[in-house]
Scaffold this motif. Sequence first.
Motif, PDB file in Angstrom:
ATOM      1  N   ARG A  21       0.553  -0.751  -0.120  1.00 20.39           N
ATOM      2  CA  ARG A  21      -0.029  -0.107   0.491  1.00 20.39           C
ATOM      3  C   ARG A  21       1.095   1.200  -0.087  1.00 20.39           C
ATOM      4  N   LEU A  22       1.061   2.273  -0.862  1.00 20.88           N
ATOM      5  CA  LEU A  22       2.082   3.188  -0.792  1.00 20.88           C
ATOM      6  C   LEU A  22       1.550   4.318  -0.339  1.00 20.88           C
ATOM      7  N   ARG A  23       0.367   4.655  -0.123  1.00 26.04           N
ATOM      8  CA  ARG A  23       0.615   5.418   0.506  1.00 26.04           C
ATOM      9  C   ARG A  23       0.661   5.214   2.343  1.00 26.04           C
ATOM     10  N   GLU A  24       0.047   4.048   2.517  1.00 21.60           N
ATOM     11  CA  GLU A  24       0.417   3.830   4.005  1.00 21.60           C
ATOM     12  C   GLU A  24       2.120   3.833   4.160  1.00 21.60           C
ATOM     13  N   GLY A  25       2.970   3.031   2.911  1.00 22.03           N
ATOM     14  CA  GLY A  25       4.164   2.599   3.120  1.00 22.03           C
ATOM     15  C   GLY A  25       4.920   4.486   3.237  1.00 22.03           C
ATOM     16  N   LEU A  26       4.982   5.493   2.052  1.00 23.19           N
ATOM     17  CA  LEU A  26       5.704   6.662   2.245  1.00 23.19           C
ATOM     18  C   LEU A  26       4.862   7.750   3.555  1.00 23.19           C
ATOM     19  N   ARG A  59      -0.134  11.639  -7.940  1.00 23.64           N
ATOM     20  CA  ARG A  59      -0.258  12.707  -7.034  1.00 23.64           C
ATOM     21  C   ARG A  59      -0.937  12.699  -5.771  1.00 23.64           C
ATOM     22  N   ASN A  60      -1.638  12.608  -5.894  1.00 22.44           N
ATOM     23  CA  ASN A  60      -3.044  12.628  -5.380  1.00 22.44           C
ATOM     24  C   ASN A  60      -2.860  11.132  -4.152  1.00 22.44           C
ATOM     25  N   THR A  61      -1.827  10.358  -4.450  1.00 19.90           N
ATOM     26  CA  THR A  61      -1.457   9.354  -3.082  1.00 19.90           C
ATOM     27  C   THR A  61      -0.442  10.331  -2.518  1.00 19.90           C
ATOM     28  N   VAL A  62       0.105  11.074  -2.918  1.00 21.73           N
ATOM     29  CA  VAL A  62       1.502  11.851  -2.056  1.00 21.73           C
ATOM     30  C   VAL A  62       0.490  13.214  -1.127  1.00 21.73           C
ATOM     31  N   ALA A  63      -0.841  13.530  -2.073  1.00 17.88           N
ATOM     32  CA  ALA A  63      -1.272  14.176  -1.072  1.00 17.88           C
ATOM     33  C   ALA A  63      -1.982  13.828  -0.187  1.00 17.88           C
ATOM     34  N   GLN A  64      -2.584  12.499   0.023  1.00 21.93           N
ATOM     35  CA  GLN A  64      -3.270  11.991   0.875  1.00 21.93           C
ATOM     36  C   GLN A  64      -2.538  11.765   1.839  1.00 21.93           C
ATOM     37  N   ALA A  65      -0.867  11.449   2.429  1.00 20.87           N
ATOM     38  CA  ALA A  65      -0.239  11.041   2.735  1.00 20.87           C
ATOM     39  C   ALA A  65       0.118  12.211   3.324  1.00 20.87           C
ATOM     40  N   TYR A  66       0.631  12.876   2.864  1.00 30.18           N
ATOM     41  CA  TYR A  66       0.300  14.561   3.320  1.00 30.18           C
ATOM     42  C   TYR A  66      -0.512  15.143   4.264  1.00 30.18           C
ATOM     43  N   ALA A  67      -1.380  14.972   3.930  1.00 27.12           N
ATOM     44  CA  ALA A  67      -2.833  14.882   4.852  1.00 27.12           C
ATOM     45  C   ALA A  67      -2.829  14.501   6.126  1.00 27.12           C
ATOM     46  N   GLY A  68      -2.652  13.146   6.004  1.00 25.49           N
ATOM     47  CA  GLY A  68      -2.321  11.846   6.945  1.00 25.49           C
ATOM     48  C   GLY A  68      -1.658  12.549   7.926  1.00 25.49           C
ATOM     49  N   LEU A  69      -0.541  12.807   7.491  1.00 20.85           N
ATOM     50  CA  LEU A  69       0.279  13.067   8.357  1.00 20.85           C
ATOM     51  C   LEU A  69       0.539  14.265   9.469  1.00 20.85           C
ATOM     52  N   VAL A  70       0.021  15.788   8.579  1.00 28.98           N
ATOM     53  CA  VAL A  70      -0.851  17.382   8.861  1.00 28.98           C
ATOM     54  C   VAL A  70      -0.983  16.731   9.915  1.00 28.98           C
ATOM     55  N   ALA A  71      -2.435  15.785   9.946  1.00 28.84           N
ATOM     56  CA  ALA A  71      -3.955  15.270  10.453  1.00 28.84           C
ATOM     57  C   ALA A  71      -2.866  14.712  12.638  1.00 28.84           C
TER      58      ALA A  71
END
Length: 467
Positions: A21-26, A59-71
């Motif tokens: 899972r790329l988002r969780e991995g990133l 790009r959306n995968t990166v954006a989602q990962a950033y949003a999760g880490l902001v939260a």
Amino acid sequence: MHDQWATSAGDDLHLDLRGPRLREGLMEALRDAIRTGRLAPGAKLPSSRTLGADLGIARNTVAQAYAGLVAEGWLTARQGAATRVAAHAATATAPAKATPRPTTRHRHVHDLRSGLPDTSTFPRVEWAKATRRALAAAPDDAFGFPSPRGRAELRTELASYLARTRGVRTHPDHIIICSGVTHGLLLLAEVMKHRGTPEIAVESYGLYAHRRRLTAAGIHTPPVPIDADGARTDRLDELPGAGAVLLTPSHQFPTGVALHPDRRMAALDWARRTGGLVLEDDYDGEFRYERGPVGALQGLDPDQVVYLGTSSKALSPGLRLGWLVLPPRLAPAVAKAKGDHDLHCSTVDQLAMAEFLSSGGYDRHIRTMRQYYRRRRDQLVAALAEHCPEAAVTGLSAGLHALVELPSGNESAVVQGSAWQDLAVHGLDRFRHPDVEAERDALVIGYGTPSASAWSGTLAALCRVLP
């Protein structure tokens, strides 16, 4: 699996993306880069488009990962500005796999400790304007050695503000500016010791820092029991050595109850009969929600009550601005005690605070923050109702903290488990007087502490650790 290099702020950054899972991995790869110091606090991250292109992912995968880490509080993001590593995010010096046991020096990702406001809400622009106006109007003598009493401008504005908002009755000459409530207590302790009454009764649950400082200053602090109506002031006669009692009558800390009217009168009756003092710590008097404001006890008898206030909750503990509203007979002695030890409390900050009060800026800020913290409180209650419906939450009508009741015997385990989840939170037992038996298990949730970007992640962390 995905061993890749990416460019961050012009430098090469190795990110090891593992798992399917790329988002969780990133997200984990970025957490690891922050933990190990490869991404320093404040470091600028590439745009989601740039990082996605470098890593060969959407790009959306990166954006989602950033949003999760902001939260979660690892990153910060503002519209129109770059995503950056949060200033507090460097929480370990070892890789994530070697999870160290949390210590008192550890800065947790999630922070629900009581006693702090959201420091990101400090009104920088308005405070800067008030400072400029105050400096422009300041007389030359303001830049010499200050009076131990504090600037007359601030004492005058405080007398007016406290009368209007808290029902305090005083004259500017009876106010002493200090660096906070603890400083004020130490000044009072010195005066009491000099007068031969080195004993101040305290609530059986209260701020341990005050009790510790008083004890270190040679003051004995016998406990007054607490129940659902607040401190048992009807039992003060059982403490014949006490020359004063320290109370939080408007919003007992940490249980959150207001002192019952009968108990308020009992405290004043005791003070009148014995010549004692009631020390009223009004630590969060501005923040009232459902109920109307509970007026200061001082307004009922200014000759027997010392009112202690501070800007720490409303503005910032970093300002180190507090005040003592004293009975007229005590003001000269307390001013002398302060002058004998220090001439602190920045004149510039005192003048700025006076201007902030007189211009209405302080009132506007309080109204804004009252709504801000009320939303926080409501979100806390809603999250607990959804994820932990068995949890009883009390002390909600005022202040910046709430009490979450726990099943008997669970407090220590929950506090320890929270630390392992990188969540800082205090148990009720932390505030118990050492001479009092533990009565119940609970968490003291400081919902004012997290920044806006960390709030949702902190709430989620709390719900994960509750039984």
